[in-house]
Design a protein around this motif. Structure first.
Motif, PDB file in Angstrom:
ATOM      1  N   VAL A 228      29.187  40.806  49.517  1.00  0.00           N
ATOM      2  CA  VAL A 228      29.621  41.952  48.712  1.00  0.00           C
ATOM      3  C   VAL A 228      29.394  41.604  47.245  1.00  0.00           C
ATOM      4  O   VAL A 228      29.831  40.541  46.770  1.00  0.00           O
ATOM      5  CB  VAL A 228      31.110  42.275  48.949  1.00  0.00           C
ATOM      6  CG1 VAL A 228      31.578  43.363  47.987  1.00  0.00           C
ATOM      7  CG2 VAL A 228      31.349  42.693  50.394  1.00  0.00           C
ATOM      8  N   ASN A 229      28.682  42.478  46.528  1.00  0.00           N
ATOM      9  CA  ASN A 229      28.437  42.320  45.085  1.00  0.00           C
ATOM     10  C   ASN A 229      27.686  41.051  44.719  1.00  0.00           C
ATOM     11  O   ASN A 229      27.890  40.459  43.660  1.00  0.00           O
ATOM     12  CB  ASN A 229      29.757  42.363  44.300  1.00  0.00           C
ATOM     13  CG  ASN A 229      30.429  43.709  44.397  1.00  0.00           C
ATOM     14  OD1 ASN A 229      29.771  44.746  44.494  1.00  0.00           O
ATOM     15  ND2 ASN A 229      31.759  43.711  44.384  1.00  0.00           N
ATOM     16  N   SER A 230      26.813  40.598  45.602  1.00  0.00           N
ATOM     17  CA  SER A 230      25.935  39.462  45.293  1.00  0.00           C
ATOM     18  C   SER A 230      24.615  39.664  46.024  1.00  0.00           C
ATOM     19  O   SER A 230      24.536  40.425  46.996  1.00  0.00           O
ATOM     20  CB  SER A 230      26.571  38.129  45.687  1.00  0.00           C
ATOM     21  OG  SER A 230      26.906  38.110  47.053  1.00  0.00           O
TER      22      SER A 230
ATOM     23  N   GLU B 169      35.522  39.693  42.635  1.00  0.00           N
ATOM     24  CA  GLU B 169      34.528  40.750  42.850  1.00  0.00           C
ATOM     25  C   GLU B 169      33.482  40.393  43.908  1.00  0.00           C
ATOM     26  O   GLU B 169      32.979  41.269  44.600  1.00  0.00           O
ATOM     27  CB  GLU B 169      33.834  41.073  41.524  1.00  0.00           C
ATOM     28  CG  GLU B 169      34.759  41.690  40.482  1.00  0.00           C
ATOM     29  CD  GLU B 169      34.026  42.021  39.200  1.00  0.00           C
ATOM     30  OE1 GLU B 169      32.813  41.702  39.114  1.00  0.00           O
ATOM     31  OE2 GLU B 169      34.650  42.599  38.282  1.00  0.00           O
ATOM     32  N   LYS B 170      33.145  39.113  44.028  1.00  0.00           N
ATOM     33  CA  LYS B 170      32.111  38.690  44.958  1.00  0.00           C
ATOM     34  C   LYS B 170      32.744  38.071  46.208  1.00  0.00           C
ATOM     35  O   LYS B 170      33.612  37.204  46.102  1.00  0.00           O
ATOM     36  CB  LYS B 170      31.167  37.678  44.301  1.00  0.00           C
ATOM     37  CG  LYS B 170      30.374  38.263  43.143  1.00  0.00           C
ATOM     38  CD  LYS B 170      29.432  37.222  42.562  1.00  0.00           C
ATOM     39  CE  LYS B 170      28.601  37.814  41.418  1.00  0.00           C
ATOM     40  NZ  LYS B 170      27.652  36.835  40.848  1.00  0.00           N
TER      41      LYS B 170
ATOM     42  N   TYR C 109      34.707  33.328  51.365  1.00  0.00           N
ATOM     43  CA  TYR C 109      34.609  32.917  49.963  1.00  0.00           C
ATOM     44  C   TYR C 109      34.878  34.129  49.062  1.00  0.00           C
ATOM     45  O   TYR C 109      34.417  35.241  49.333  1.00  0.00           O
ATOM     46  CB  TYR C 109      33.222  32.359  49.649  1.00  0.00           C
ATOM     47  CG  TYR C 109      32.923  32.297  48.169  1.00  0.00           C
ATOM     48  CD1 TYR C 109      33.461  31.281  47.366  1.00  0.00           C
ATOM     49  CD2 TYR C 109      32.138  33.271  47.558  1.00  0.00           C
ATOM     50  CE1 TYR C 109      33.207  31.238  46.000  1.00  0.00           C
ATOM     51  CE2 TYR C 109      31.881  33.236  46.195  1.00  0.00           C
ATOM     52  CZ  TYR C 109      32.423  32.223  45.426  1.00  0.00           C
ATOM     53  OH  TYR C 109      32.178  32.192  44.065  1.00  0.00           O
ATOM     54  N   MET C 110      35.623  33.883  47.967  1.00  0.00           N
ATOM     55  CA  MET C 110      35.855  34.919  46.967  1.00  0.00           C
ATOM     56  C   MET C 110      35.701  34.303  45.586  1.00  0.00           C
ATOM     57  O   MET C 110      36.251  33.224  45.309  1.00  0.00           O
ATOM     58  CB  MET C 110      37.255  35.522  47.103  1.00  0.00           C
ATOM     59  CG  MET C 110      37.532  36.648  46.109  1.00  0.00           C
ATOM     60  SD  MET C 110      39.116  37.495  46.403  1.00  0.00           S
ATOM     61  CE  MET C 110      40.284  36.171  46.030  1.00  0.00           C
ATOM     62  N   SER C 111      34.937  34.954  44.710  1.00  0.00           N
ATOM     63  CA  SER C 111      34.735  34.460  43.352  1.00  0.00           C
ATOM     64  C   SER C 111      36.048  34.505  42.573  1.00  0.00           C
ATOM     65  O   SER C 111      36.997  35.193  42.958  1.00  0.00           O
ATOM     66  CB  SER C 111      33.657  35.276  42.636  1.00  0.00           C
ATOM     67  OG  SER C 111      34.061  36.634  42.530  1.00  0.00           O
ATOM     68  N   SER C 112      36.075  33.811  41.454  1.00  0.00           N
ATOM     69  CA  SER C 112      37.314  33.697  40.675  1.00  0.00           C
ATOM     70  C   SER C 112      37.813  35.048  40.170  1.00  0.00           C
ATOM     71  O   SER C 112      39.015  35.260  40.013  1.00  0.00           O
ATOM     72  CB  SER C 112      37.105  32.745  39.499  1.00  0.00           C
ATOM     73  OG  SER C 112      36.029  33.181  38.685  1.00  0.00           O
TER      74      SER C 112
END
Length: 298
Positions: A152-154, A191-192, A185-188
């Motif tokens: 998602v979003n990458s 969003e990703k 996995y989730m970005s800091s």
């Protein structure tokens, strides 16, 4: 056995050893695999902080400075180690599962970030798959997704996914349906999202434990979710007995049931009698008003 895999991103960071220990204790973990420990030569004081006071054995791949690092812990009463293979991106612990007797090779994986490095790494894992006998489990961070819906979003690069899927097919590996979170996995900034962490098993492993459960646990002190693979068999007692209303229309059915109930013998508490293998006396089951046993059990 229960297997727990976690990309911890620095095991010395505040609170992480206690977090890992809590996961191990609350989920009854017998084999623990950590990626990106970011330490060299794990100290004696640190290892019990992650495992607890019970007996354990361990092996590790040291980090390269503050990058990488792999550690495996296990309960020697459940898993008896017979060998080990180490490289920068994988730690393979081979041994026997004490309770089942199966020989298994458990690969703690942290795949490279770059595409060329990952392709070489898939070949390395294929070599281990072909040279080691017994069951195989590959768990950890593979740094890739298999399909576009796992991001998602990458950016999704089809060529990279094709390479990863080809490796999985060539290695004869399979995935259990994952419960819990869809992404690991989730970005800091939140969003990703990506499914980068996996537990892949060989066909023989899945055949022996078809009802094993793979669960993503909540991320807490890492940007990656812990993965719990549980192959402990749960015994929920007798299979429920189904009763169909249509049976009541069978000629002689009610009389048959009454005769069985009236001749049932059991010495003990009434509630226990419901689950007991009772002793039946009186007329043979096959001779009452032409009722067949198959009519009763469907």
């Amino acid at each position: 056995m229960n297997f727990l895999s976690l990309k911890v991103r620095g095991i010395r960071s505040k609170g992480k050893a206690g977090w890992v220990k809590g996961l191990k204790s609350s989920h009854g973990v017998d084999f623990l695999a950590v990626q990106e420990s970011k330490i060299m030569d794990p100290s004696v004081w640190l290892l019990p902080k992650c495992w607890g006071n019970s007996t354990f054995l361990f092996d590790c791949v040291n980090s390269d400075g503050i990058a990488g690092g792999l550690i495996c812990w296990w309960d020697p009463s459940c898993f008896r180690q017979t060998g080990v293979i180490k490289s920068h991106h994988v730690l393979v612990i081979s041994g026997d599962m004490v309770h089942s007797g199966f020989h298994v090779n458990i690969a703690n994986v942290h795949a490279p970030n770059d595409a060329a490095g990952r392709r070489n790494f898939w070949n390395e894992l294929l070599f281990y798959r072909r040279s080691l006998f017994g069951l195989r489990i590959f768990l950890g961070d593979f740094n890739l997704v298999r399909s576009i819906d796992e991001r998602v979003n990458s950016d999704f690069l089809a060529q990279n996914a094709l390479s990863f899927n080809s490796f999985i097919a060539d290695a004869d590996l399979f995935e259990y349906n994952m419960c819990g979170h869809k992404y690991t996995y989730m970005s800091s900034n939140g969003e990703k999202l990506s499914k980068l962490d996996r537990s892949l098993v060989c066909n023989d492993f899945m055949s022996n434990w078809p009802s094993a459960e793979l669960t993503t646990l909540s991320r807490h002190l890492s940007d990656h979710c812990p993965l719990l693979l549980s192959i402990k068999n749960s015994d929920y007692g007798h299979i429920p007995f189904r009763f169909y209303d249509s049976w009541l229309q069978l000629p002689g059915f009610v009389d048959f049931v009454n005769s069985i109930a009236n001749n049932f013998v059991f010495d003990g508490p009434a509630d226990i009698a419901l689950a007991a293998d009772g002793q039946f006396v009186g007329q043979p089951l096959s001779g009452i008003n032409d009722i067949k046993i198959t009519h009763l059990i469907g």
